[in-house]
Scaffold this motif. Structure first.
Motif, PDB file in Angstrom:
ATOM      1  N   HIS A 191     -28.935  -0.406  33.584  1.00 57.89           N
ATOM      2  CA  HIS A 191     -28.188   0.658  32.890  1.00 57.89           C
ATOM      3  C   HIS A 191     -28.186   0.324  31.397  1.00 57.89           C
ATOM      4  O   HIS A 191     -28.628  -0.759  30.996  1.00 57.89           O
ATOM      5  CB  HIS A 191     -26.772   0.813  33.455  1.00 57.89           C
ATOM      6  CG  HIS A 191     -25.978  -0.471  33.569  1.00 57.89           C
ATOM      7  ND1 HIS A 191     -24.696  -0.530  34.061  1.00 57.89           N
ATOM      8  CD2 HIS A 191     -26.291  -1.761  33.230  1.00 57.89           C
ATOM      9  CE1 HIS A 191     -24.259  -1.780  34.038  1.00 57.89           C
ATOM     10  NE2 HIS A 191     -25.210  -2.541  33.539  1.00 57.89           N
ATOM     11  N   SER A 193     -25.516  -0.035  29.703  1.00 56.32           N
ATOM     12  CA  SER A 193     -24.236  -0.681  29.379  1.00 56.32           C
ATOM     13  C   SER A 193     -24.357  -2.054  28.693  1.00 56.32           C
ATOM     14  O   SER A 193     -23.469  -2.401  27.908  1.00 56.32           O
ATOM     15  CB  SER A 193     -23.373  -0.782  30.639  1.00 56.32           C
ATOM     16  OG  SER A 193     -23.188   0.506  31.198  1.00 56.32           O
ATOM     17  N   GLN A 196     -23.493  -1.997  25.125  1.00 53.42           N
ATOM     18  CA  GLN A 196     -22.071  -2.090  24.755  1.00 53.42           C
ATOM     19  C   GLN A 196     -21.746  -3.525  24.350  1.00 53.42           C
ATOM     20  O   GLN A 196     -21.084  -3.775  23.342  1.00 53.42           O
ATOM     21  CB  GLN A 196     -21.167  -1.771  25.957  1.00 53.42           C
ATOM     22  CG  GLN A 196     -21.098  -0.326  26.397  1.00 53.42           C
ATOM     23  CD  GLN A 196     -19.978  -0.162  27.434  1.00 53.42           C
ATOM     24  OE1 GLN A 196     -18.944  -0.841  27.363  1.00 53.42           O
ATOM     25  NE2 GLN A 196     -20.179   0.723  28.391  1.00 53.42           N
ATOM     26  N   ARG A 217     -34.485   0.871  37.976  1.00 47.61           N
ATOM     27  CA  ARG A 217     -33.973   0.404  39.266  1.00 47.61           C
ATOM     28  C   ARG A 217     -35.106   0.399  40.279  1.00 47.61           C
ATOM     29  O   ARG A 217     -36.057   1.183  40.166  1.00 47.61           O
ATOM     30  CB  ARG A 217     -32.813   1.280  39.755  1.00 47.61           C
ATOM     31  CG  ARG A 217     -31.568   1.014  38.908  1.00 47.61           C
ATOM     32  CD  ARG A 217     -30.338   1.752  39.349  1.00 47.61           C
ATOM     33  NE  ARG A 217     -29.396   1.793  38.219  1.00 47.61           N
ATOM     34  CZ  ARG A 217     -28.326   2.551  38.140  1.00 47.61           C
ATOM     35  NH1 ARG A 217     -28.011   3.353  39.145  1.00 47.61           N
ATOM     36  NH2 ARG A 217     -27.549   2.523  37.077  1.00 47.61           N
ATOM     37  N   GLN A 231     -30.838   7.035  30.190  1.00 49.39           N
ATOM     38  CA  GLN A 231     -29.378   7.044  30.206  1.00 49.39           C
ATOM     39  C   GLN A 231     -28.871   7.287  28.791  1.00 49.39           C
ATOM     40  O   GLN A 231     -29.575   7.035  27.809  1.00 49.39           O
ATOM     41  CB  GLN A 231     -28.823   5.700  30.706  1.00 49.39           C
ATOM     42  CG  GLN A 231     -28.929   5.536  32.212  1.00 49.39           C
ATOM     43  CD  GLN A 231     -27.908   4.556  32.763  1.00 49.39           C
ATOM     44  OE1 GLN A 231     -27.450   3.662  32.069  1.00 49.39           O
ATOM     45  NE2 GLN A 231     -27.558   4.717  34.034  1.00 49.39           N
ATOM     46  N   GLU A 233     -25.407   6.231  26.935  1.00 52.28           N
ATOM     47  CA  GLU A 233     -24.157   5.491  27.032  1.00 52.28           C
ATOM     48  C   GLU A 233     -23.271   5.875  25.855  1.00 52.28           C
ATOM     49  O   GLU A 233     -23.789   6.238  24.793  1.00 52.28           O
ATOM     50  CB  GLU A 233     -24.520   4.001  26.917  1.00 52.28           C
ATOM     51  CG  GLU A 233     -23.405   3.042  27.207  1.00 52.28           C
ATOM     52  CD  GLU A 233     -23.385   2.669  28.682  1.00 52.28           C
ATOM     53  OE1 GLU A 233     -24.347   3.010  29.396  1.00 52.28           O
ATOM     54  OE2 GLU A 233     -22.405   2.044  29.100  1.00 52.28           O
ATOM     55  N   PHE A 271     -16.148   1.493  38.556  1.00 49.86           N
ATOM     56  CA  PHE A 271     -17.191   0.689  37.905  1.00 49.86           C
ATOM     57  C   PHE A 271     -16.542  -0.643  37.556  1.00 49.86           C
ATOM     58  O   PHE A 271     -15.366  -0.665  37.160  1.00 49.86           O
ATOM     59  CB  PHE A 271     -17.700   1.355  36.611  1.00 49.86           C
ATOM     60  CG  PHE A 271     -18.266   2.735  36.828  1.00 49.86           C
ATOM     61  CD1 PHE A 271     -19.547   2.907  37.357  1.00 49.86           C
ATOM     62  CD2 PHE A 271     -17.513   3.865  36.523  1.00 49.86           C
ATOM     63  CE1 PHE A 271     -20.056   4.179  37.565  1.00 49.86           C
ATOM     64  CE2 PHE A 271     -18.016   5.141  36.734  1.00 49.86           C
ATOM     65  CZ  PHE A 271     -19.294   5.304  37.254  1.00 49.86           C
ATOM     66  N   PHE A 273     -16.810  -2.412  35.025  1.00 48.18           N
ATOM     67  CA  PHE A 273     -16.554  -2.600  33.580  1.00 48.18           C
ATOM     68  C   PHE A 273     -15.566  -1.613  33.000  1.00 48.18           C
ATOM     69  O   PHE A 273     -15.321  -1.629  31.791  1.00 48.18           O
ATOM     70  CB  PHE A 273     -17.881  -2.552  32.800  1.00 48.18           C
ATOM     71  CG  PHE A 273     -18.873  -1.557  33.357  1.00 48.18           C
ATOM     72  CD1 PHE A 273     -19.734  -1.925  34.379  1.00 48.18           C
ATOM     73  CD2 PHE A 273     -18.930  -0.264  32.869  1.00 48.18           C
ATOM     74  CE1 PHE A 273     -20.645  -1.018  34.916  1.00 48.18           C
ATOM     75  CE2 PHE A 273     -19.836   0.649  33.404  1.00 48.18           C
ATOM     76  CZ  PHE A 273     -20.688   0.269  34.435  1.00 48.18           C
ATOM     77  N   THR A 274     -15.032  -0.696  33.829  1.00 51.53           N
ATOM     78  CA  THR A 274     -13.996   0.213  33.325  1.00 51.53           C
ATOM     79  C   THR A 274     -12.828   0.236  34.301  1.00 51.53           C
ATOM     80  O   THR A 274     -13.002   0.062  35.506  1.00 51.53           O
ATOM     81  CB  THR A 274     -14.542   1.662  33.162  1.00 51.53           C
ATOM     82  OG1 THR A 274     -15.245   2.025  34.343  1.00 51.53           O
ATOM     83  CG2 THR A 274     -15.446   1.787  31.959  1.00 51.53           C
ATOM     84  N   GLY A 305     -20.328   9.168  34.488  1.00 52.61           N
ATOM     85  CA  GLY A 305     -19.316   8.195  34.869  1.00 52.61           C
ATOM     86  C   GLY A 305     -18.616   7.724  33.599  1.00 52.61           C
ATOM     87  O   GLY A 305     -19.219   7.675  32.531  1.00 52.61           O
ATOM     88  N   CYS A 306     -17.340   7.375  33.722  1.00 51.80           N
ATOM     89  CA  CYS A 306     -16.602   6.997  32.511  1.00 51.80           C
ATOM     90  C   CYS A 306     -15.380   6.170  32.888  1.00 51.80           C
ATOM     91  O   CYS A 306     -15.079   5.967  34.065  1.00 51.80           O
ATOM     92  CB  CYS A 306     -16.166   8.244  31.739  1.00 51.80           C
ATOM     93  SG  CYS A 306     -15.165   9.384  32.728  1.00 51.80           S
ATOM     94  N   ALA A 328     -15.515   4.248  27.659  1.00 50.41           N
ATOM     95  CA  ALA A 328     -16.972   4.213  27.725  1.00 50.41           C
ATOM     96  C   ALA A 328     -17.423   5.276  28.711  1.00 50.41           C
ATOM     97  O   ALA A 328     -16.661   5.691  29.589  1.00 50.41           O
ATOM     98  CB  ALA A 328     -17.466   2.836  28.175  1.00 50.41           C
ATOM     99  N   PHE A 329     -18.639   5.726  28.545  1.00 50.37           N
ATOM    100  CA  PHE A 329     -19.189   6.683  29.510  1.00 50.37           C
ATOM    101  C   PHE A 329     -20.695   6.486  29.587  1.00 50.37           C
ATOM    102  O   PHE A 329     -21.317   5.892  28.698  1.00 50.37           O
ATOM    103  CB  PHE A 329     -18.849   8.133  29.116  1.00 50.37           C
ATOM    104  CG  PHE A 329     -19.337   8.520  27.733  1.00 50.37           C
ATOM    105  CD1 PHE A 329     -18.508   8.364  26.636  1.00 50.37           C
ATOM    106  CD2 PHE A 329     -20.613   9.031  27.539  1.00 50.37           C
ATOM    107  CE1 PHE A 329     -18.930   8.705  25.356  1.00 50.37           C
ATOM    108  CE2 PHE A 329     -21.047   9.382  26.266  1.00 50.37           C
ATOM    109  CZ  PHE A 329     -20.211   9.222  25.171  1.00 50.37           C
ATOM    110  N   GLY A 330     -21.251   6.971  30.693  1.00 49.27           N
ATOM    111  CA  GLY A 330     -22.695   6.876  30.862  1.00 49.27           C
ATOM    112  C   GLY A 330     -23.185   8.091  31.623  1.00 49.27           C
ATOM    113  O   GLY A 330     -22.569   8.517  32.598  1.00 49.27           O
TER     114      GLY A 330
HETATM  115  N1  PHE Z   1     -23.430   2.194  33.653  1.00 50.28           N
HETATM  116  C1  PHE Z   1     -22.975   3.168  34.603  1.00 50.28           C
HETATM  117  C2  PHE Z   1     -24.129   3.569  35.506  1.00 50.28           C
HETATM  118  O1  PHE Z   1     -25.253   3.239  35.224  1.00 50.28           O
HETATM  119  C3  PHE Z   1     -22.433   4.412  33.922  1.00 50.28           C
HETATM  120  C4  PHE Z   1     -21.191   4.153  33.149  1.00 50.28           C
HETATM  121  C5  PHE Z   1     -21.244   3.762  31.820  1.00 50.28           C
HETATM  122  C6  PHE Z   1     -19.930   4.290  33.747  1.00 50.28           C
HETATM  123  C7  PHE Z   1     -20.091   3.543  31.101  1.00 50.28           C
HETATM  124  C8  PHE Z   1     -18.797   4.064  33.037  1.00 50.28           C
HETATM  125  C9  PHE Z   1     -18.854   3.695  31.744  1.00 50.28           C
HETATM  126  O2  PHE Z   1     -23.943   4.214  36.519  1.00 50.28           O
END
Ligand code: PHE
Length: 365
Positions: A191, A193, A196, A217, A231, A233, A271, A273-274, A305-306, A328-330
């Motif tokens: 990802h 992330s 970040q 992946r 992606q 981010e 997730f 990380f959040t 996702g966030c 954060a979001f992705g």
């Molecule tokens: N890294 C997550 C994914 O690949 C997406 C995400 C990013 C979710 C940042 C929350 C915060 O699915």
């Protein structure tokens, strides 16, 4: 009169009026020779070894001085004329060929089509997303596609036994023989992330960044999966950022990107990380929420996702979680392009079929 050349072979003397006459006739004929004959004639008359005129010039050496002067002048004049005639004929033939070629251009033929490139639909989507967040004060940050396990997983609060670390999901880089710190394994980031982590470790908050890039992946290519995909981010960290900021920012994004009256909803998710984590859905851009094939009848499209950046992640990256908070979001621009354009198969976005691709974003649009 015959004289001998130094090798003893009889040569025609320059005074021989016949040979001069013959050469003058050949000179006159040069103007009508075709290319191959012209080349041959040039060698036959002017050639440095066997050329007839050359021969005659050489043979003059044995003549008395006054004859030498007279005939030398005549022969040299003839040689110059011959040279000029050959050159003139050669130019004429060349221009004739060009003129013939020019005549063969059919001016009634339609012109050749030139391809103008178009931006790829995924690029169109990514550019638009970046533009929307740029308006909100975000800047673009980038990171490398090859990462270590620590930034891709560890710093992001994945436990060491998290199933995502499994070879089934993660593509590891073969580093046999590479000079790496003990125990470090490299992988293709799963990802965006880890960027970040790079952003936070590069300097103190505040941060407002969007991170476009590729993620990888170990998935087989099928209608909805690809082993490499885009992606986008996002990360915002400052004093006093709350979940309200997350919802307001991402709702604004959805309405700018899809439709101004789009509905959004947040569903709890997970997730590492959040915390808390959520997924954001947008009312289907194609049916407006009544249900269609693109949204599988639900009326909603899952967009991203966030969540609030986990305090472990902040402290892993040297940011004081007592003072700073953030969200954060992705999201996946390939997936978003499919939803927006109603594409049933992600592989369309990986082919180079211009008939398909040319339907999206014209260049410079
Ligand atoms: N890294 C997550 C994914 O690949 C997406 C995400 C990013 C979710 C940042 C929350 C915060 O699915």
């Amino acid at each position: 009169m015959l004289v001998s050349d130094p090798c003893g072979a009889p040569v025609t003397a320059p005074s021989d009026p016949e040979s001069l006459d013959a050469l003058r006739q050949r000179l006159a004929a040069v103007a009508s020779l075709e290319l191959a004959a012209l080349d041959a004639e040039e060698i036959a008359v002017l050639g440095r070894k066997q050329g007839e005129l050359t021969h005659l010039l050489k043979a003059m050496a044995t003549l008395p001085l006054d004859e030498k002067k007279q005939r030398g002048a005549a022969l040299n004049a003839l040689k110059l004329e011959f040279d000029a005639a050959v050159a003139a004929r050669r130019t004429e033939l060349k221009h004739g060929a060009e003129a013939r070629d020019a005549r063969e251009v059919d001016l009634t033929m339609p012109g050749r089509a030139t391809w103008t490139g178009t931006r790829h639909p995924v690029t169109v989507v990514m550019d638009e997303i970046v533009d929307i967040f740029r308006e909100l004060g975000f800047v673009v940050a980038l990171g490398p596609d090859i990462e270590n396990e620590e930034r891709n997983f560890g710093a992001l609060n994945f436990p060491p036994d998290h199933p995502a670390l499994d070879m089934h999901d993660t593509l590891y880089v073969d580093t046999a023989g590479a000079d790496l710190p003990a125990g470090e394994r490299l992988l293709l980031r799963t990802h965006t992330s880890p960027v970040q982590v790079r952003v936070m470790r590069a300097g103190p908050p505040p941060y407002r960044v969007v991170i476009p890039g590729l993620a990888y992946r170990n998935d087989p290519f099928d209608a909805s999966h690809a082993p490499a995909f885009t992606q986008m981010e996002g990360l915002a960290v400052d004093e006093g950022i709350s979940f309200v900021d997350l919802k307001a920012t991402l709702s604004h994004f959805a309405r700018r990107f899809f439709q101004s009256d789009a509905q959004v909803r947040f569903r709890p998710s997970y997730f590492p990380f959040t915390e808390p984590s959520a997924e954001m859905d947008v009312s289907c851009a194609l049916c407006g929420g009544s249900g269609c094939a693109a949204c599988k009848g639900s009326g909603w499209m899952e967009i991203l996702g966030c969540g609030m950046v986990h305090e472990n992640v902040l402290s892993n990256c040297g940011v004081d979680p007592e003072r700073y908070t953030g969200f954060a979001f992705g999201m996946g621009p390939h997936r978003i392009a499919m939803l927006r354009y109603g594409l049933a198969d992600i592989r369309l976005l990986y082919g180079g079929d211009m008939r398909f691709l040319a339907q999206f974003g014209a260049l410079g649009q």
